[in-house]
Design a protein around this motif. Structure first.
Motif, PDB file in Angstrom:
ATOM      1  N   PHE A   1       0.355 -17.495  -9.736  1.00 38.30           N
ATOM      2  CA  PHE A   1       0.322 -16.380  -9.973  1.00 38.30           C
ATOM      3  C   PHE A   1       0.302 -15.107 -11.193  1.00 38.30           C
ATOM      4  O   PHE A   1       0.439 -13.912 -10.577  1.00 38.30           O
ATOM      5  N   ASP A   2      -0.070 -15.164 -12.285  1.00 42.15           N
ATOM      6  CA  ASP A   2       0.586 -14.002 -13.744  1.00 42.15           C
ATOM      7  C   ASP A   2      -1.240 -13.250 -13.029  1.00 42.15           C
ATOM      8  O   ASP A   2      -0.923 -12.019 -13.066  1.00 42.15           O
ATOM      9  N   THR A   3      -2.247 -13.441 -12.062  1.00 44.95           N
ATOM     10  CA  THR A   3      -2.695 -12.197 -12.172  1.00 44.95           C
ATOM     11  C   THR A   3      -2.958 -11.878 -11.201  1.00 44.95           C
ATOM     12  O   THR A   3      -3.062  -9.952 -11.100  1.00 44.95           O
ATOM     13  N   LEU A   4      -1.656 -11.712  -9.978  1.00 43.99           N
ATOM     14  CA  LEU A   4      -1.111 -11.146  -8.599  1.00 43.99           C
ATOM     15  C   LEU A   4      -0.114 -10.087  -9.482  1.00 43.99           C
ATOM     16  O   LEU A   4       0.023  -9.613  -8.532  1.00 43.99           O
ATOM     17  N   THR A   5       0.715 -10.321 -10.093  1.00 40.67           N
ATOM     18  CA  THR A   5       1.863  -9.504 -10.880  1.00 40.67           C
ATOM     19  C   THR A   5       1.544  -8.193 -10.620  1.00 40.67           C
ATOM     20  O   THR A   5       2.429  -7.293 -10.273  1.00 40.67           O
ATOM     21  N   PRO A   6       0.918  -7.530 -11.522  1.00 42.21           N
ATOM     22  CA  PRO A   6      -0.036  -6.151 -11.833  1.00 42.21           C
ATOM     23  C   PRO A   6      -0.526  -5.675 -10.740  1.00 42.21           C
ATOM     24  O   PRO A   6      -0.431  -4.331 -10.243  1.00 42.21           O
ATOM     25  N   VAL A   7      -1.008  -6.314  -9.193  1.00 42.86           N
ATOM     26  CA  VAL A   7      -1.391  -6.428  -8.561  1.00 42.86           C
ATOM     27  C   VAL A   7      -0.148  -5.620  -7.341  1.00 42.86           C
ATOM     28  O   VAL A   7       0.073  -4.463  -6.620  1.00 42.86           O
ATOM     29  N   TYR A   8       0.440  -6.560  -7.540  1.00 49.28           N
ATOM     30  CA  TYR A   8       1.796  -6.065  -6.643  1.00 49.28           C
ATOM     31  C   TYR A   8       2.254  -4.999  -6.804  1.00 49.28           C
ATOM     32  O   TYR A   8       2.905  -4.222  -6.326  1.00 49.28           O
ATOM     33  N   ARG A   9       2.388  -4.921  -8.597  1.00 48.37           N
ATOM     34  CA  ARG A   9       3.763  -4.267  -8.902  1.00 48.37           C
ATOM     35  C   ARG A   9       2.731  -2.304  -8.064  1.00 48.37           C
ATOM     36  O   ARG A   9       3.770  -1.648  -8.323  1.00 48.37           O
ATOM     37  N   LYS A  10       1.630  -2.696  -8.728  1.00 51.62           N
ATOM     38  CA  LYS A  10       0.742  -1.451  -8.489  1.00 51.62           C
ATOM     39  C   LYS A  10       0.967  -0.619  -7.458  1.00 51.62           C
ATOM     40  O   LYS A  10       1.063  -0.077  -7.341  1.00 51.62           O
ATOM     41  N   ILE A  11       0.731  -2.209  -6.117  1.00 53.02           N
ATOM     42  CA  ILE A  11       0.744  -1.856  -4.678  1.00 53.02           C
ATOM     43  C   ILE A  11       2.465  -1.479  -4.248  1.00 53.02           C
ATOM     44  O   ILE A  11       1.958  -0.258  -3.414  1.00 53.02           O
ATOM     45  N   LEU A  12       3.078  -1.849  -4.843  1.00 57.83           N
ATOM     46  CA  LEU A  12       4.433  -1.700  -4.262  1.00 57.83           C
ATOM     47  C   LEU A  12       5.119   0.179  -5.099  1.00 57.83           C
ATOM     48  O   LEU A  12       5.513   0.444  -3.955  1.00 57.83           O
ATOM     49  N   THR A  13       4.788   0.097  -6.063  1.00 60.65           N
ATOM     50  CA  THR A  13       4.941   1.040  -6.689  1.00 60.65           C
ATOM     51  C   THR A  13       4.732   2.291  -5.917  1.00 60.65           C
ATOM     52  O   THR A  13       5.240   3.373  -5.403  1.00 60.65           O
ATOM     53  N   THR A  14       2.913   2.025  -5.085  1.00 63.25           N
ATOM     54  CA  THR A  14       2.072   3.408  -4.585  1.00 63.25           C
ATOM     55  C   THR A  14       3.115   3.248  -2.978  1.00 63.25           C
ATOM     56  O   THR A  14       2.943   5.000  -2.632  1.00 63.25           O
ATOM     57  N   MET A  15       3.389   2.495  -2.561  1.00 65.36           N
ATOM     58  CA  MET A  15       4.291   2.448  -1.384  1.00 65.36           C
ATOM     59  C   MET A  15       5.842   2.975  -1.531  1.00 65.36           C
ATOM     60  O   MET A  15       5.871   3.746  -0.751  1.00 65.36           O
ATOM     61  N   PHE A  16       6.139   2.573  -2.392  1.00 59.94           N
ATOM     62  CA  PHE A  16       7.510   3.244  -2.653  1.00 59.94           C
ATOM     63  C   PHE A  16       7.907   4.815  -2.538  1.00 59.94           C
ATOM     64  O   PHE A  16       8.157   5.377  -1.946  1.00 59.94           O
ATOM     65  N   ASP A  17       6.362   5.362  -3.924  1.00 54.59           N
ATOM     66  CA  ASP A  17       5.941   7.147  -3.623  1.00 54.59           C
ATOM     67  C   ASP A  17       6.109   7.415  -2.585  1.00 54.59           C
ATOM     68  O   ASP A  17       6.540   8.865  -2.136  1.00 54.59           O
ATOM     69  N   SER A  18       5.876   6.799  -1.882  1.00 54.59           N
ATOM     70  CA  SER A  18       5.403   7.332   0.023  1.00 54.59           C
ATOM     71  C   SER A  18       6.140   7.672   0.220  1.00 54.59           C
ATOM     72  O   SER A  18       6.275   8.085   1.949  1.00 54.59           O
ATOM     73  N   MET A  19       7.362   7.116   0.627  1.00 52.76           N
ATOM     74  CA  MET A  19       8.901   6.632   1.181  1.00 52.76           C
ATOM     75  C   MET A  19       9.991   7.971   0.960  1.00 52.76           C
ATOM     76  O   MET A  19      10.726   7.989   1.806  1.00 52.76           O
ATOM     77  N   GLY A  20       9.727   9.088   0.088  1.00 56.54           N
ATOM     78  CA  GLY A  20       9.982  10.447   0.571  1.00 56.54           C
ATOM     79  C   GLY A  20      11.932   9.586  -0.307  1.00 56.54           C
ATOM     80  O   GLY A  20      12.428   9.967   0.277  1.00 56.54           O
ATOM     81  N   LEU A  21      11.952   8.600  -1.295  1.00 56.34           N
ATOM     82  CA  LEU A  21      12.946   8.334  -1.658  1.00 56.34           C
ATOM     83  C   LEU A  21      13.602   9.480  -2.467  1.00 56.34           C
ATOM     84  O   LEU A  21      13.132  10.880  -3.033  1.00 56.34           O
ATOM     85  N   LEU A  22      15.167   8.864  -2.461  1.00 51.27           N
ATOM     86  CA  LEU A  22      16.271  10.243  -2.785  1.00 51.27           C
ATOM     87  C   LEU A  22      15.875  10.478  -4.427  1.00 51.27           C
ATOM     88  O   LEU A  22      16.991  11.847  -4.460  1.00 51.27           O
ATOM     89  N   ALA A  23      16.359   9.337  -4.799  1.00 54.19           N
ATOM     90  CA  ALA A  23      17.057   9.043  -6.284  1.00 54.19           C
ATOM     91  C   ALA A  23      15.582   8.468  -6.633  1.00 54.19           C
ATOM     92  O   ALA A  23      14.549   7.799  -6.420  1.00 54.19           O
ATOM     93  N   ALA A  24      15.743   8.622  -8.418  1.00 60.36           N
ATOM     94  CA  ALA A  24      14.642   7.727  -8.837  1.00 60.36           C
ATOM     95  C   ALA A  24      14.974   6.483  -8.859  1.00 60.36           C
ATOM     96  O   ALA A  24      16.063   5.726  -8.870  1.00 60.36           O
TER      97      ALA A  24
END
Length: 223
Positions: free
Chosen positions: A67-90
């Motif tokens: 799954f090595d080629t998928l790891t950076p793909v998932y990390r990028k999309i999860l970062t975008t998703m979390f950034d869109s959730m209005g989280l209160l803290a770093a």
């Protein structure tokens, strides 16, 4: 592009993953080879019938899926998703590809949650809309056990195709397509109904995701 909806009050985020952004053909090929070795690999429970790798990924009887080629793909999309959730803290997050599932004709997976983590992700890497069933979410809110008796007309009026009406239904599915990635809270109960395809297996990759608050003091001490 991140799409957002709400099912039974739970947030559901989804996005498309470019099939050319990782080694899709190789991953599917390896999973299919494992499926041919044993069509019912690794029993899930007393009811379910499927081939999956949970807690069995290191089994030497099967080919290791890279799954090595998928790891950076998932990390990028999860970062975008979390950034869109209005989280209160770093924050920072950890994730692991905890399972793959491969289901042939009539195979299914009984209802379950993902305990011990915050979110789960499902990547539909091989999915035929005509013959494969999407993940089915189960409504566990208290009213659902009585709504058919108390208000039997509701589901005849409220469209089953509009997410805002999901609260009135026992089960709900999304309009899943191949290459979709779905993200939801880990304690949203879900299942997979039997498949009808005799020629193509339904294959998904499953992530467990943990969200943590950034500890700046710890970071500074490490520096």
């Amino acid at each position: 592009m991140i799409k957002k909806t709400t099912i039974f009050g739970f947030p559901i985020l989804s996005a498309k993953i470019n099939p050319k952004s990782y080694n899709k053909k190789s991953i599917i090929s390896t999973i299919e080879k494992n499926f041919q070795l044993n069509k019912k690999r690794n029993q899930w429970d007393q009811r379910s019938v499927l081939h999956h790798s949970y807690n069995d990924a290191s089994n030497p009887k099967y080919h290791k899926v890279n799954f090595d080629t998928l790891t950076p793909v998932y990390r990028k999309i999860l970062t975008t998703m979390f950034d869109s959730m209005g989280l209160l803290a770093a924050y920072h997050f950890d994730f692991i590809i905890v399972n793959y599932t491969c289901l042939s004709n009539t195979n299914y997976m009984s209802p379950h949650i993902h305990p011990g983590v915050d979110f789960t992700g499902v990547h539909y890497i091989q999915f035929d809309k005509k013959h494969h069933t999407p993940t089915i979410f189960e409504n566990t809110l208290p009213h659902i056990d009585y709504s058919d008796q108390l208000r039997p007309q509701l589901t005849k009026i409220l469209s089953s195709k509009h997410e805002s009406n999901s609260w009135a239904y026992k089960y709900w599915t999304s309009n899943v397509e191949e290459d979709d990635f779905y993200f939801s809270p880990a304690f949203l109960r879900h299942k997979i109904d039997p498949q009808t395809s005799k020629n193509k297996n339904r294959i998904t990759l499953v992530l467990n995701i943990t969200l943590k608050q950034m500890d700046f003091n710890k970071k500074s001490r490490q520096q």
